[in-house]
Design an enzyme around this catalytic site. Structure first.
Site, PDB file in Angstrom:
ATOM      1  N   ARG A 102     -37.367  37.952 -63.909  1.00 31.10           N
ATOM      2  CA  ARG A 102     -36.555  39.062 -63.373  1.00 31.10           C
ATOM      3  C   ARG A 102     -37.413  40.327 -63.247  1.00 31.10           C
ATOM      4  O   ARG A 102     -37.274  41.086 -62.291  1.00 31.10           O
ATOM      5  CB  ARG A 102     -35.365  39.358 -64.296  1.00 31.10           C
ATOM      6  CG  ARG A 102     -34.260  38.333 -64.273  1.00 31.10           C
ATOM      7  CD  ARG A 102     -33.426  38.364 -63.020  1.00 31.10           C
ATOM      8  NE  ARG A 102     -32.462  39.437 -62.974  1.00 31.10           N
ATOM      9  CZ  ARG A 102     -31.491  39.506 -62.082  1.00 31.10           C
ATOM     10  NH1 ARG A 102     -31.333  38.547 -61.164  1.00 31.10           N
ATOM     11  NH2 ARG A 102     -30.656  40.509 -62.070  1.00 31.10           N
ATOM     12  N   HIS A 147     -34.647  34.749 -55.482  1.00 33.68           N
ATOM     13  CA  HIS A 147     -33.560  34.796 -56.460  1.00 33.68           C
ATOM     14  C   HIS A 147     -34.161  34.420 -57.806  1.00 33.68           C
ATOM     15  O   HIS A 147     -35.038  33.560 -57.886  1.00 33.68           O
ATOM     16  CB  HIS A 147     -32.472  33.778 -56.101  1.00 33.68           C
ATOM     17  CG  HIS A 147     -31.585  33.451 -57.264  1.00 33.68           C
ATOM     18  ND1 HIS A 147     -30.501  34.224 -57.611  1.00 33.68           N
ATOM     19  CD2 HIS A 147     -31.652  32.463 -58.192  1.00 33.68           C
ATOM     20  CE1 HIS A 147     -29.937  33.714 -58.693  1.00 33.68           C
ATOM     21  NE2 HIS A 147     -30.611  32.639 -59.063  1.00 33.68           N
TER      22      HIS A 147
HETATM   23  P1  GTP Z   1     -30.215  37.252 -57.028  1.00 26.40           P
HETATM   24  O1  GTP Z   1     -31.434  36.993 -57.865  1.00 26.40           O
HETATM   25  O2  GTP Z   1     -30.412  36.909 -55.554  1.00 26.40           O
HETATM   26  O3  GTP Z   1     -28.974  36.622 -57.615  1.00 26.40           O
HETATM   27  O4  GTP Z   1     -30.012  38.817 -57.023  1.00 26.40           O
HETATM   28  P2  GTP Z   1     -29.499  39.725 -58.202  1.00 26.40           P
HETATM   29  O5  GTP Z   1     -29.155  38.912 -59.413  1.00 26.40           O
HETATM   30  O6  GTP Z   1     -30.499  40.814 -58.352  1.00 26.40           O
HETATM   31  O7  GTP Z   1     -28.184  40.290 -57.540  1.00 26.40           O
HETATM   32  P3  GTP Z   1     -26.730  39.639 -57.479  1.00 26.40           P
HETATM   33  O8  GTP Z   1     -26.690  38.326 -58.160  1.00 26.40           O
HETATM   34  O9  GTP Z   1     -25.776  40.681 -57.876  1.00 26.40           O
HETATM   35  O10 GTP Z   1     -26.567  39.426 -55.909  1.00 26.40           O
HETATM   36  C1  GTP Z   1     -26.996  38.263 -55.243  1.00 26.40           C
HETATM   37  C2  GTP Z   1     -27.472  38.649 -53.855  1.00 26.40           C
HETATM   38  O11 GTP Z   1     -26.380  39.236 -53.160  1.00 26.40           O
HETATM   39  C3  GTP Z   1     -28.575  39.699 -53.855  1.00 26.40           C
HETATM   40  O12 GTP Z   1     -29.858  39.120 -53.886  1.00 26.40           O
HETATM   41  C4  GTP Z   1     -28.315  40.447 -52.555  1.00 26.40           C
HETATM   42  O13 GTP Z   1     -28.963  39.753 -51.461  1.00 26.40           O
HETATM   43  C5  GTP Z   1     -26.830  40.343 -52.390  1.00 26.40           C
HETATM   44  N1  GTP Z   1     -26.141  41.526 -52.883  1.00 26.40           N
HETATM   45  C6  GTP Z   1     -25.780  41.810 -54.159  1.00 26.40           C
HETATM   46  N2  GTP Z   1     -25.143  42.994 -54.252  1.00 26.40           N
HETATM   47  C7  GTP Z   1     -25.084  43.451 -52.988  1.00 26.40           C
HETATM   48  C8  GTP Z   1     -24.525  44.631 -52.402  1.00 26.40           C
HETATM   49  O14 GTP Z   1     -23.959  45.495 -53.066  1.00 26.40           O
HETATM   50  N3  GTP Z   1     -24.658  44.765 -51.051  1.00 26.40           N
HETATM   51  C9  GTP Z   1     -25.274  43.843 -50.288  1.00 26.40           C
HETATM   52  N4  GTP Z   1     -25.369  44.031 -48.996  1.00 26.40           N
HETATM   53  N5  GTP Z   1     -25.809  42.720 -50.797  1.00 26.40           N
HETATM   54  C10 GTP Z   1     -25.725  42.520 -52.120  1.00 26.40           C
HETATM   55 MG    MG Z   2     -27.885  37.184 -59.394  1.00 25.64          MG
END
Ligand code: GTP
Ligand code: MG
Length: 246
Positions: A102, A147
């Site tokens: 991360r 991811h």
């Molecule tokens: P991952 O490693 O991809 O899971 O990302 P993360 O853990 O840093 O973020 P999260 O799991 O909350 O979100 C998964 C994915 O959704 C992200 O990689 C972004 O591409 C998308 N995403 C999350 N939050 C937002 C948001 O507020 N707006 C938009 N446009 N996309 C989002």
């Molecule tokens: Mg995530």
């Protein structure tokens, strides 16, 4: 092996990283030399809608959810070349695997990543406008290259979503497995224990499966509420099957 050394995390090298030839760079950043983590499994996946929806289940209903599915399915970066739509799924294993990866990935939003952690992988990502059917901008899409599982329970859920036990060397199994003792079929997106025309057998007696999947199937078979959906169990068995390649 010490259980702490068995900590595992799921990394996805997303289609924008493949399109921009950043695969080697990402693998190098995550290499054993830099992270002291080891590969436990890897596969090239043509991501189905079912797998995409299960992976991003927590975002169902949000305005950016449909674009998130298109993104991980490769439809955004390879609109005219379905055969190029791939995501690379990797399980990394080692001490502090989740936290270490991360940190190297960086913040979710590539602009925040550039501002606050230049040099992290996601600082090379982009933001794209998100439009409705009429072309009005309704938000933005975060193309952030990789991811990485956020915590222990996400890592377990995600590794079991993308990988079967047999995709991982037995000595590197971090979660309980067991031998299946029943036939399970998918027919019209529903569970069946009998073979019917058009059904797909995804588990059969003698197959090694995640113990939690077997428990969920036993509950769903009895019509009881299970801790995970049928699709969560089935998706991995349909990975890269011809008929799923829509
Ligand atoms: P991952 O490693 O991809 O899971 O990302 P993360 O853990 O840093 O973020 P999260 O799991 O909350 O979100 C998964 C994915 O959704 C992200 O990689 C972004 O591409 C998308 N995403 C999350 N939050 C937002 C948001 O507020 N707006 C938009 N446009 N996309 C989002
Ligand atoms: Mg995530």
């Amino acid at each position: 092996m010490d259980t702490i050394e068995l900590e595992q995390t799921l990394v996805l090298i997303k289609p924008d990283a493949l399109k921009n030839s950043l695969t080697g760079y990402v693998l190098s950043q995550l290499s054993e030399f830099h992270t002291d983590l080891r590969f436990a499994a890897t596969k090239i996946v043509h991501v189905s809608k079912m797998l995409a929806e299960e992976h991003y289940d927590e975002h169902r209903g949000k305005v950016f959810f449909p674009s998130l599915l298109d993104y991980i399915m490769g439809r955004i970066h390879y609109p005219d070349a379905p055969q190029h739509r791939r995501t690379i799924a990797i399980v990394f294993q080692g001490v502090d695997a989740i936290k270490k990866i991360r940190a190297i990935a960086g913040p979710t939003n590539p602009l925040v990543a550039r501002d606050t952690q230049p040099g992290c992988i996601r600082s090379l990502g982009t933001l794209a406008p998100l439009k409705d059917a009429e072309g009005n901008v309704i938000g933005e899409r975060m193309d952030n290259l990789i991811h990485a599982s956020a915590n222990d329970s996400d890592a377990e859920k995600e590794i079991k979503l993308w990988f079967k036990p047999n995709d991982i060397p037995p000595s590197m199994h971090a979660y309980e497995v067991n031998v299946c003792n029943a036939f399970y079929y998918l027919k019209d997106n529903k569970l069946s224990t009998t073979d019917q025309p058009g059904s797909i057998c995804f588990l059969s007696p003698g197959k090694i499966a995640w113990q939690s999947d077997l428990e969920a199937m036993a509950m769903l078979r009895e019509g009881e509420p299970a801790p995970c959906s049928l699709q969560t169990v089935v998706a991995k068995y349909l990975i890269n099957r011809e008929q799923e390649n829509s």
